[in-house]
Design a protein around this motif. Structure first.
Motif, PDB file in Angstrom:
ATOM      1  N   GLU A   1       1.491  -0.736 -19.649  1.00 28.56           N
ATOM      2  CA  GLU A   1       1.799  -1.986 -18.941  1.00 28.56           C
ATOM      3  C   GLU A   1       2.526  -1.709 -17.618  1.00 28.56           C
ATOM      4  OE1 GLU A   1       4.215  -6.189 -19.623  1.00 28.56           O
ATOM      5  OE2 GLU A   1       3.738  -4.909 -21.342  1.00 28.56           O
ATOM      6  N   VAL A   2       3.480  -0.787 -17.671  1.00 26.07           N
ATOM      7  CA  VAL A   2       4.196  -0.415 -16.454  1.00 26.07           C
ATOM      8  C   VAL A   2       3.237   0.293 -15.495  1.00 26.07           C
ATOM      9  CG1 VAL A   2       6.135   0.863 -15.482  1.00 26.07           C
ATOM     10  CG2 VAL A   2       6.328  -0.168 -17.752  1.00 26.07           C
ATOM     11  N   ARG A   3       2.329   1.095 -16.066  1.00 24.69           N
ATOM     12  CA  ARG A   3       1.320   1.776 -15.245  1.00 24.69           C
ATOM     13  C   ARG A   3       0.503   0.768 -14.452  1.00 24.69           C
ATOM     14  NH1 ARG A   3      -3.565   4.016 -17.243  1.00 24.69           N
ATOM     15  NH2 ARG A   3      -3.599   2.132 -18.551  1.00 24.69           N
ATOM     16  N   ASP A   4       0.134  -0.341 -15.083  1.00 25.34           N
ATOM     17  CA  ASP A   4      -0.652  -1.369 -14.399  1.00 25.34           C
ATOM     18  C   ASP A   4       0.129  -1.978 -13.231  1.00 25.34           C
ATOM     19  OD1 ASP A   4      -2.671  -0.914 -16.175  1.00 25.34           O
ATOM     20  OD2 ASP A   4      -2.184  -2.617 -17.485  1.00 25.34           O
ATOM     21  N   ASP A   5       1.439  -2.168 -13.431  1.00 26.12           N
ATOM     22  CA  ASP A   5       2.286  -2.693 -12.339  1.00 26.12           C
ATOM     23  C   ASP A   5       2.319  -1.712 -11.169  1.00 26.12           C
ATOM     24  OD1 ASP A   5       2.848  -4.932 -13.818  1.00 26.12           O
ATOM     25  OD2 ASP A   5       4.745  -4.160 -14.616  1.00 26.12           O
TER      26      ASP A   5
ATOM     27  N   GLU B   1      -0.859  -1.871  -9.138  1.00 31.45           N
ATOM     28  CA  GLU B   1      -0.898  -3.053  -8.265  1.00 31.45           C
ATOM     29  C   GLU B   1      -0.064  -2.810  -7.008  1.00 31.45           C
ATOM     30  OE1 GLU B   1       0.192  -6.660 -10.174  1.00 31.45           O
ATOM     31  OE2 GLU B   1      -1.331  -6.492 -11.745  1.00 31.45           O
ATOM     32  N   THR B   2       1.093  -2.193  -7.200  1.00 29.44           N
ATOM     33  CA  THR B   2       1.951  -1.886  -6.056  1.00 29.44           C
ATOM     34  C   THR B   2       1.269  -0.914  -5.110  1.00 29.44           C
ATOM     35  OG1 THR B   2       3.930  -2.194  -7.419  1.00 29.44           O
ATOM     36  CG2 THR B   2       4.213  -1.024  -5.339  1.00 29.44           C
TER      37      THR B   2
ATOM     38  N   ASN C   1       9.297   4.203 -15.829  1.00 32.27           N
ATOM     39  CA  ASN C   1      10.118   3.165 -15.198  1.00 32.27           C
ATOM     40  C   ASN C   1      10.763   3.681 -13.921  1.00 32.27           C
ATOM     41  OD1 ASN C   1       9.794   0.986 -17.088  1.00 32.27           O
ATOM     42  ND2 ASN C   1      11.043   2.154 -18.537  1.00 32.27           N
TER      43      ASN C   1
ATOM     44  N   ASN D   1       8.043   3.707 -11.354  1.00 38.58           N
ATOM     45  CA  ASN D   1       7.776   2.350 -10.876  1.00 38.58           C
ATOM     46  C   ASN D   1       8.823   1.922  -9.857  1.00 38.58           C
ATOM     47  OD1 ASN D   1       6.514  -0.184 -10.726  1.00 38.58           O
ATOM     48  ND2 ASN D   1       7.888  -1.033 -12.273  1.00 38.58           N
TER      49      ASN D   1
ATOM     50  N   VAL E   1       8.061   1.183  -5.903  1.00 42.77           N
ATOM     51  CA  VAL E   1       8.374  -0.153  -5.364  1.00 42.77           C
ATOM     52  C   VAL E   1       9.311  -0.034  -4.169  1.00 42.77           C
ATOM     53  CG1 VAL E   1       9.584  -2.313  -5.817  1.00 42.77           C
ATOM     54  CG2 VAL E   1       7.938  -1.441  -7.479  1.00 42.77           C
TER      55      VAL E   1
END
Length: 263
Positions: free
Chosen positions: A50-54, A57-58, A189, A192, A196
């Protein structure tokens, strides 16, 4: 501060292109590292994916922004090139001005009378015109150099930010593989957050450079104002600006019988 030269700008462009190509490979590297967890640590895989998908997107947003930067990476070189051309014009004008005032060519003190007075008036006006052109060239040259320097700094900063993203992805991949996915729960994390932050900084860099581009617009407007009614130039009846005429019609004056009048 990297010296502003054509070779320096070429290296910056090369470094930037290299980092763009490298960062575009990071989505696949992240996917490969995460997908391997399906077989060695399924529970970790579901938590991490799930974090990988975020992250993906970034990165997709980043790639859109980088397209703008890639399209403009020759801009600093163009500004430097234009600045050099303005400098050449200014040097030519200064050379003419120096020649006019050189003792080898100067006609001051060698004649007198109404013809000389007319000549001297025009010579002074043309000197003023040359000083005006010289000032224009210096103004535009300096502003273009400023924009070129700031453009170079933009791409140097972009290279550093992209290098940070690439390094963080490499760390995530290595730690995930080395710990059979255990470290991925925490490192994903961190990855991510790092991506970001880096993307936000890149977006800010690009936004800030738009303000710098405004300096080019201001320089263009200033040049327009300078050429609208430049000091020392003639304004003909049509309203156009022209180089000071010779004023030869004023030479036909025999009030002093063409004698030196001592003034």
């Amino acid at each position: 501060m990297v010296e502003l030269t054509e070779s320096g700008l070429a290296k910056v462009r090369q470094d930037f292109s290299t980092k763009v190509n490298e960062v575009k490979q990071t989505p696949d590297k992240i996917n490969d590292a995460v997908d391997k967890l399906k077989f060695v640590a399924p529970l970790v895989y579901f938590k991490v994916s799930e974090v990988r998908d975020d992250i993906q997107e970034t990165l997709a947003d980043l790639f859109e922004k980088l397209e703008e930067a890639v399209a403009g990476m020759f801009a600093p070189w163009l500004f430097l090139d234009y600045a050099a051309k303005w400098q050449v014009i200014g040097a030519s004008v200064r050379a003419c001005s120096g020649m006019q005032n050189s003792s080898d060519y100067s006609m001051n003190g060698r004649w007198d009378g109404s013809a000389y007075k007319s000549f001297d008036t025009r010579k002074t006006q043309q000197q003023t015109a040359m000083d005006t052109v010289d000032g224009m060239c210096t103004t535009i040259h300096d502003k273009l150099i400023t924009v070129a320097e700031e453009g170079q700094n933009l791409y140097l900063n972009l290279v550093n930010k992209l290098a940070t993203i690439i390094a963080n992805v490499a760390t995530f991949v290595e730690e995930t593989a080395a710990t059979a996915g255990v470290a991925a729960i925490w490192s994903v994390n961190n990855l991510n957050a790092a991506i970001v932050t880096a993307v936000e900084l890149i977006v800010q860099l690009l936004f800030d450079f738009v303000k710098t581009e405004g300096k080019v617009y201001n320089a263009k407007q200033e040049l327009k104002n300078l050429i609208r009614a430049p000091k020392g130039f003639d304004i003909v009846s049509s309203g156009k600006v022209s180089w000071p005429s010779s004023g030869k019609d004023l030479y036909d004056n025999k009030d002093d019988d063409w004698k030196q009048d001592g003034t």
